[in-house]
Structures are given as structure tokens and as C-alpha cells.
Design a protein around this motif. Structure first.
Motif: not given
Lengths: 722, 164
Positions: B69-74, B76, B131, B154, B156-159
Motif C-alpha cells: 500500500p502507498v499509505l499505512a496508518d501505522n 506496526s 516510519g 508512507i 501517516t503521521e498519527s502522533a
């Protein structure tokens, strides 16, 4: 008046646009916005679009949850564009468009007080590029050098020939020009929009009720879901009996999702009421006996732990402490805190075939997209994340646990839109809590009262290791030791060490994160040292600030705020002052509180003077609002905020036992904005940091007794009501 | 082609690719992990990731494809699939498939040992990423040569971490 273009606004504008035949506009950038009609409007750039009627559309690519960035970020573009702010309209960019355009809008998350400071450079460049193209178009039309033309207030003027053209008139021609590769940004002294107090664009819609929060999402044929997760964190459903409610009016389905139970109904109240009567046997695992007392024992054991992670080690603190004339020691404690956002977790999801649409109150739209696609098992390109206003975020709405739940339900109810809304109880009992933290301070002084050694030990959970599962180099979670590992004071021997003490209580980012708690310990302990040295707390701090580039800002904000507060002037009998100074999120802050405490242990806050040096103050009106809001939020936590654990669960459940600040308890807040320029600091979070220590220092002075833990209700304290 | 030869054009491509994803170098370095002064926040160059394995052997950016995936929310749990075009015969096959991280404390996230018995040179797995970063899939062929592909992921900045 500016009409903020929320979701509904964007649709309306889209309608106007496609129904208009006279549209000629300019949009600058490399990628074509999704809904733009390429045949009508030549598009170059993603941020700025100018219509023939002189209206400027500026896109905003982050979330708006009351922090005001939806106004401040466009102000930055408008500044360099020399736009007439009255003609600016703001529209959301979407996560799916960002994905489609290979992240033309960059990072979209609203976290870490980072929206302005991380995007200001490319936003300024986007505005300046558009301005240069408009000037070039005018110069071309008039056959004069561009250097003789000047842009101002939506117009390009050629003074010598007294000619001028509006941006709307120039947009179509400008769009055909090549975007300049290098643009010169304005000198801050020439700014006319940045630095001006501009009302937030969303206020009119908020006060008239037109704004669409995530919770307001309505779709034809929409179903509603109420959910309940295991009251013990990380527990699972063992079995479920829904026979009592399955045939009730309006109940569509009761779902056992393994990790949680959901009732889907034709309205939310029916779903929520039915959920109470679904009988669930939970498998609570091994954590069903966890208690606050056990957690405290766990933290205390951390204090004695042998293998501590070292976050800072200047000189030799243990040796210096051994030689000190006077050693002062104190333990401080801060509790777990739920976010209690005014709007609980809410997400609407609609899966149709392999296409998914999501309306989530999210601080992290790209994270929402990623989680939605993964949960639905479809490609990311098949997901649309519609922007909605957030009814508060406070850090709770960046992790996407709730979006995942909503998409799981939408998948089970495929074809139908489903709005999942948490109850207040679910929100308070299934938070991602601000970690509780035990902090031990030990300082050594010489005979003159000079602090020679400082040892700070933190025993607390790690958010980075448990929530984000990031590796912790040398075992350090920067948030757990924030404001300790970078304290500005000139103390030659400083040791900061950390015992990572995780529990089954999930932790997360609560507005200000480490700075919501560590400055309380640090700045209260500094006051203890000042008292022991027999010195004035402000003079004591100023004496300890070294003469270097970083500390000059600690010094200047401390001086600005104490001056505004009249530090040192005579106070009425029974009124006491407290002070604190901190740095965080790229800004420097200080606070002075004046309080008195009556015989019933009721605190009267006479004054709160709180100030910030954010480098550049983009929208001073919004900074004042953020600081006032931060004081409301901060006082709530300082006086009452505490989540305790019993039998593995959070004991509090709603506002009767997780109390908020009330109107008649709120003191006046005096905000000092003292920007020194040269950098861009955050605004949404830093105010929390100096408030608790300044207030508690004042209260401790008033009571003649040092308070070292929060909330203050546990010390029998409350607030005087007006 | 030596590693340094291979490195030069691919680095240009890498930078172009990164820029197109909004991953300007400075932006990546200013992200939270870096600002936390985490050692893992340092982004390795392609050569730093690959050279210890290739040791100067021939390296080409072809025949390997990564699906991620291009984006990962986390970071882990990120799903990753890798396919290497190879007949997987006794004469010509993939012997090792390496998954390399640009930012994790441990660069070599996984090594898959392969041979003609696999039939296809294809894996699906989940990795943990510290990251936003580039991930490289590096295949060692029975001839001793290497093939690779890279993907930007990517996180994503969830912090609300203080990235000052």
C-alpha cells in the motif's frame, strides 16, 4: 463575509461551477484537482484556483477540529498571493485526491501542533508562484516588464501607465504560463495578512448550525450502529445472546465482531438501547484484576529497576549529588486521562461492491484511508474519505481504531451506509489514555544555593512503543522524558533516566502529550529548589538560564509574561503567585497565576497570565482562542481529570464522574503573544505545559504545603464558583 | 556494472520518485521519528542498504516487483508482496530474497531462502516499519547477480509528538 466551504459548500460550488459557462480560472500546480473541468479551467497547481469573478479558492489539506488552521494555513497562501482576503474561499483537499495526485498536498494529518510549522514553506511558495504568474500575465498583456508591475489586493497594477487588471481577469492567461521554478518570498516586515487577527472562517457556520461535523453525516437509507467493546482492554467476545432484542422494532442486525459487539438499527437510540440488553460473555484474558494500586506498584518498582534507559547524562549527577551540601528529593505523579472530545468517536462508512466511501471525524485522513482499505480488503484507490469538521480531536482522533470498527460494520452491512457512533461511556472507557507517570526528582545544591546536580527518573508507559510500535533507540520514549531531556537550565550534572512500565491500559496522544504532565513535575520542583535556596522563583530561573541561542527565548518569554503579570508587585492579603516556563512544539511559553485558597479549600483563580513566543504569530486572534481553550481544557485536567482502574476497567464513565470545567468556575485568561521572529512554532498544544505548574506553585504557596500530584480534587481542592 | 555505477542512476531515480510522493528529503528527515532523535530516524542510502549484501556483484533494477500500500496508518503491520521474474529452474533461479528497510534499526527485515523447488519466486508477508521510508526487495540469483525493486511507503503521521 467569507463562506467556509465545508462538504456541503464544496458541492454547492461544484454545482455553480459546472452550471456556469463563463468560468475561466487559474489553478497552479502539477496535478489537476479531481472535480475541476479541464476544458473550462486550465489547471496548474493544487492550492490556488482563481475564478473569473475574482473569487480565490484556496485549498486546505488538513483537518479542522477547532484549532483554527483552516483559517491560518490559507492566510499564509493569501499573503504571498497578495490576495484580497475578503475574496478568499477555502475548500478541503481530500485524502483520496492526495493519493491520486501522488501526495501533491503532502502530509494531511493535524497532529503535534504541526500544521503551520510543517507546511508554511510550501504554502508560501504556492502563493508566491501564483502571484508571479498573474504579474507575468499582466506584463505580457501590457507589453511592459514584469518588474514594473505590482500585485496587491487581487489586482496587478502598472503605475506608470495607470493600468490595472483584476486577478479574475488575468487568471486564464496566467494559467497558460509556465510556473516559475524559483520564487522570492516576502520579507516578514512586508506581511499584510500574516500577523493580523483574522476571524476564523468557520465561525459563522458554527454559530448558525450549518457546519457539518462528522456526527451530522446523513445519507439516504442510512443505518445506525452502536458498539460495545470488552470493558477489560483487549478482551474478546466469548459468546453473545441477542435474542431479547433481535425482533425489536427498528433493529436490523446484531453483530458479533469478535473484538466488539454492534447493534445496527434504523436509528441510533434504538441501537444504543438494544445494545444494553444484548447479553455478552466476555473473555477478559489475564487482565481482569488490574487496579490503579497495582499499576502504582508497577511504576514504583520501575524506580528501583536496575537497567534504566538513559535519556540525558551531563557530567556526573550521582557523584555531584553525593558531594552536595543540600539534597532535595520529591516524587510527582500524574494520572491517566481520557480525551472526552465533545463529539465522541464517529464514522460513517458505505461499502458498495468494491468501492468504499467514508465520513470520519479524523485528524489523520490518510490514515483513515489506509485503515479503511485494509479493513474492507479493497485497493486504496477505491476509497473516498470525505472531509468533515471534527467536534474536537485532542489527539484521540488520529489513531484509527474507530474507523476500523465502522468499516467492519459497513462490510457486514454491505450496500448500506452505516453511521457508527460511540456513546460517551464507550469513549471514556475505551480511550487511548494520556499515560499515568511517576517522576522522581533529586537535586543537589552548594552552600550558596546554586543547583549543581539534577537527577530525574521517570517510570511510565511508552506511547511510541505500545501504540505506534516504534523501536525505542536506547530504550527512550522521547515523550515520556519530554521537557526533562531538553531542560534549558544550566545544571552541569544532569541525569535523566527512564523505566518503561507498560500496562494493559492503552495509551495515546492526549493534547500536549509529555508536555501535558512533565512540565508540572519539572517546574514545580524548580520552585521547591528556589524556596530551599531562599530565592524568588523568577530570579532563580533567570539565574539558571544560560546565555545561549536556545535559552534566550526561555528568558524572553519568561520576562514578557512576568512583566505583563506585574511579578513582584504587591498582592492583596491571601493572594499568592506562581510561575512556570517551558518550551514545546517549537514554541516557548510561560505562565503566571494568582490564587487564594479559602478555609473550605476552595481555590479562587484571580488571574491567569499566559504567553507564547511562536516565532511568527500567524493569526493572533486564533492564538488567543487556542490559549483560552487550552486553559479550560487544562484546568479540567488539573482539578478533576483522572481515570482510575478497577478489575481491569476504567472506573469513570461519563461527565458525572469525569468532570469538566464549568462556566462559573472559569477565570479570565490574559494572553501575551510575544513573537521574536525567525521560526515557526506550534500553537495548539504548548499552552497546557506551563499552566499546571504555575497554578500549583501558586496554590502550594497559598497553602504553605507542597502539592505533588494531580488532580487537585484528590487534595480536597475545588474551584470557587462565580 | 559495479555497485557504485548502479547506485548513481538509481539514486537519481529514487530522489525523483521520492519527490513525486511528497517525500522531499528534508521533509522525511523532519518527520517525527527523526525529531525524536531516534537512531532509526536516520535514512540510509540505497548503497548503504544494498552493498553489504551485493558485495560488488552485478545489480540491476529490474525483474522484481513489490506490491504494497502507498499509505499505512501505522507502521506496526504493513502488508508486502514481492514477485521476482525468474524461471526458477535448476540453472536459473532466485536463491535469496531480502527485504530491506531504509529506516528500521535492523535494515535486513527478512531473508527468504529459495530454490527451484519453490516453482515461483513470490512471497507475501507483513513487516513493521519505523516510519515513512523506502523498502527494497533484493533478489540474489543463482548466477550470483542481483535484481531489486523499491517502494516508498508512507506511514501517516498519527502522533502528537513534539517534533520541534
Amino acid at each position: 463575509m467569507n463562506t467556509p466551504l465545508t462538504h456541503a459548500g464544496a458541492e454547492r460550488r461544484h454545482f455553480l461551477k459546472v452550471s456556469s459557462t463563463a468560468t475561466a480560472g487559474l489553478s497552479l500546480g502539477f496535478f489537476v484537482p479531481e472535480r475541476a473541468n479541464a476544458a473550462e479551467t486550465p489547471q496548474l497547481n493544487v492550492w490556488v484556483e482563481i475564478e473569473a469573478n475574482d473569487i480565490i479558492i484556496i485549498r486546505y489539506a488538513r483537518a479542522e477540529m477547532g484549532q483554527g488552521s483552516m483559517t491560518s494555513a490559507p492566510m499564509i497562501i493569501a499573503e504571498e498571493l497578495d490576495a484580497d482576503w475578503k475574496k478568499v474561499r477555502v475548500e478541503y483537499a481530500t485524502a483520496h485526491e492526495n493519493l491520486r495526485t501522488k501526495r501533491a498536498y503532502g502530509d494531511m494529518a493535524s497532529v503535534g501542533s504541526r500544521t503551520i510549522r510543517n507546511s508554511q514553506e510550501y504554502l508560501r511558495k504556492a502563493g508566491a508562484t501564483a502571484r508571479e504568474m498573474l504579474v507575468a500575465a499582466a506584463a505580457q498583456q501590457w507589453g511592459v516588464p514584469a518588474s514594473e508591475c505590482k500585485a496587491s489586493l487581487n489586482k496587478v497594477t502598472h503605475a506608470a501607465s495607470k493600468r490595472s487588471l483584476s486577478y479574475g481577469q488575468l487568471a486564464a492567461a496566467a494559467a497558460k504560463l509556465e510556473a516559475p521554478k524559483e520564487v522570492k518570498l516576502k520579507d516578514p516586515k512586508d506581511w499584510t495578512i500574516i500577523g493580523k487577527p483574522i476571524p476564523r472562517i468557520d465561525i459563522p457556520d458554527i454559530v448558525t448550525g450549518r457546519i457539518k461535523y462528522g456526527i451530522d453525516t446523513q445519507l439516504p437509507g442510512m443505518l445506525h450502529a452502536a458498539v460495545a467493546a470488552c470493558p477489560v482492554f483487549n478482551g474478546k467476545v466469548k459468546s453473545m445472546d441477542a435474542s431479547k432484542v433481535e425482533n425489536r422494532r427498528g433493529i436490523v442486525k446484531v453483530l458479533n465482531m469478535g473484538e466488539f459487539v454492534a447493534v445496527v438499527a434504523d436509528n441510533w437510540w434504538r441501537a444504543k438501547e438494544a445494545l444494553r440488553e444484548v447479553s455478552v460473555d466476555w473473555d477478559v484474558g489475564e487482565h481482569g484484576t488490574l487496579s490503579s494500586a497495582a499499576i502504582m506498584t508497577h511504576f514504583k518498582a520501575g524506580m528501583e529497576q536496575a537497567d534504566l534507559a538513559v535519556a540525558r547524562n551531563d557530567g556526573n549527577a550521582p557523584e555531584a549529588l553525593g558531594k552536595a551540601v543540600k539534597v532535595i528529593e520529591a516524587d510527582y505523579f500524574t494520572p491517566y486521562l481520557a480525551h472526552a472530545t465533545m463529539e465522541p468517536m464517529v464514522c460513517t462508512a458505505w461499502l458498495q461492491g468494491d468501492q468504499l466511501e467514508v465520513w470520519s471525524s479524523t485528524q489523520n485522513p490518510e490514515g483513515t484511508l489506509a485503515v479503511s482499505a485494509a479493513t474492507a480488503g479493497i485497493p486504496q484507490a477505491n476509497v473516498k474519505v470525505h472531509p468533515v469538521q471534527l467536534g474536537g480531536g485532542l489527539g484521540r482522533k488520529s489513531p484509527q481504531d474507530f474507523t476500523r470498527q465502522a468499516v467492519m460494520i459497513a462490510k457486514a452491512m454491505a450496500g448500506k451506509p452505516v453511521k457508527m457512533l460511540w456513546t460517551r461511556e464507550e469513549e471514556i472507557q475505551h480511550g487511548l489514555y494520556r499515560p499515568a507517570s511517576l517522576m522522581r526528582f533529586k537535586a543537589g545544591m552548594d552552600a550558596s544555593g546554586k543547583v549543581d546536580a539534577l537527577h530525574i527518573r521517570v517510570s511510565a508507559p511508552s506511547i511510541l512503543a505500545t501504540l505506534l510500535k516504534l523501536p525505542l533507540p536506547k530504550g527512550i520514549d522521547g515523550q515520556a522524558v519530554a521537557s526533562f531531556n531538553d531542560h534549558p537550565y544550566d545544571i552541569p550534572n544532569t541525569l535523566v533516566d527512564y523505566a518503561q512500565r507498560n500496562t494493559n491500559v492503552p495509551v495515546g496522544f492526549w493534547r500536549s502529550v509529555g508536555h501535558s504532565q512533565n512540565p508540572f513535575g519539572r517546574e514545580c520542583f524548580i520552585d521547591e529548589l528556589a524556596l530551599a535556596a531562599g530565592k524568588d522563583p523568577v530570579a532563580f530561573r533567570l539565574d539558571m538560564l544560560p546565555n545561549n541561542e536556545k535559552s534566550k527565548r526561555d528568558r524572553s518569554i519568561l520576562e514578557a509574561v512576568t512583566k505583563a503579570a506585574g511579578w513582584g508587585s504587591k498582592l492583596p492579603a491571601g493572594v499568592f503567585r506562581g510561575v512556570a516556563e517551558t518550551e514545546g512544539y517549537g514554541s516557548w511559553t510561560a505562565c503566571v497565576c494568582e490564587v487564594s485558597v479559602n478555609a473550605k479549600n476552595e481555590v479562587k483563580i484571580h488571574r491567569v497570565v499566559i504567553g507564547i513566543d511562536p516565532g511568527y504569530a500567524v493569526n493572533p486572534d486564533n492564538i488567543v482562542a487556542q490559549f483560552q481553550g487550552s486553559v479550560v481544557h487544562g484546568l479540567t485536567a488539573i482539578f478533576w481529570g483522572e481515570n482510575t482502574i478497577k478489575e481491569g476497567r476504567v472506573e469513570q464513565s461519563n461527565f458525572h464522574d469525569y468532570r469538566m470545567m464549568r462556566l462559573n468556575e472559569m477565570p479570565k485568561v490574559e494572553v501575551v503573544i510575544a513573537p521574536t521572529g525567525g521560526f515557526w512554532g506550534g500553537v495548539g498544544e504548548p499552552a497546557q505545559a506551563p499552566l499546571a505548574p504555575a497554578l500549583v506553585n501558586a496554590i502550594s504557596a497559598a497553602m504553605g504545603k507542597r502539592i505533588r500530584s494531580l488532580p487537585l480534587k484528590n487534595h480536597g481542592l475545588s474551584l470557587v464558583k462565580a | 556494472m559495479s555497485v557504485s555505477d548502479a547506485y548513481a542512476p538509481s539514486r537519481r531515480r529514487w530522489l525523483q520518485h521520492s519527490a513525486s510522493l511528497g517525500l522531499a528529503w528534508a521533509t522525511v528527515q523532519a518527520s517525527s521519528a527523526y525529531a525524536q532523535k531516534m537512531e532509526s530516524g536516520e535514512l540510509k542510502t540505497l548503497a548503504q542498504m544494498i552493498s553489504p549484501i551485493t558485495q560488488g556483484a552485478k545489480l540491476l533494477q529490474q525483474d522484481v516487483s513489490i506490491s504494497a500500500p502507498v499509505l499505512a496508518d501505522n507502521g506496526s503491520l504493513v502488508q508486502l508482496g514481492v514477485h521476482v521474474q525468474s524461471p526458477m529452474t535448476v540453472q536459473d533461479h532466485v536463491t535469496h530474497l531480502y527485504l530491506l528497510s531504509q529506516r528500521n534499526p535492523v535494515t535486513r527485515m527478512a531473508v527468504f531462502h529459495m530454490g527451484p523447488w519453490n516453482g515461483r519466486a513470490e512471497i507475501n508477508t507483513r513487516v513493521r516499519l519505523a516510519g515513512t521510508q523506502a523498502v527494497v526487495a533484493l533478489a540474489r540469483l543463482s548466477s550470483g547477480e542481483f535484481r531489486y525493486a523499491q517502494a516508498d511507503i508512507i506511514v501517516t503521521e498519527s502522533a502528537c509528538v513534539d517534533a520541534s
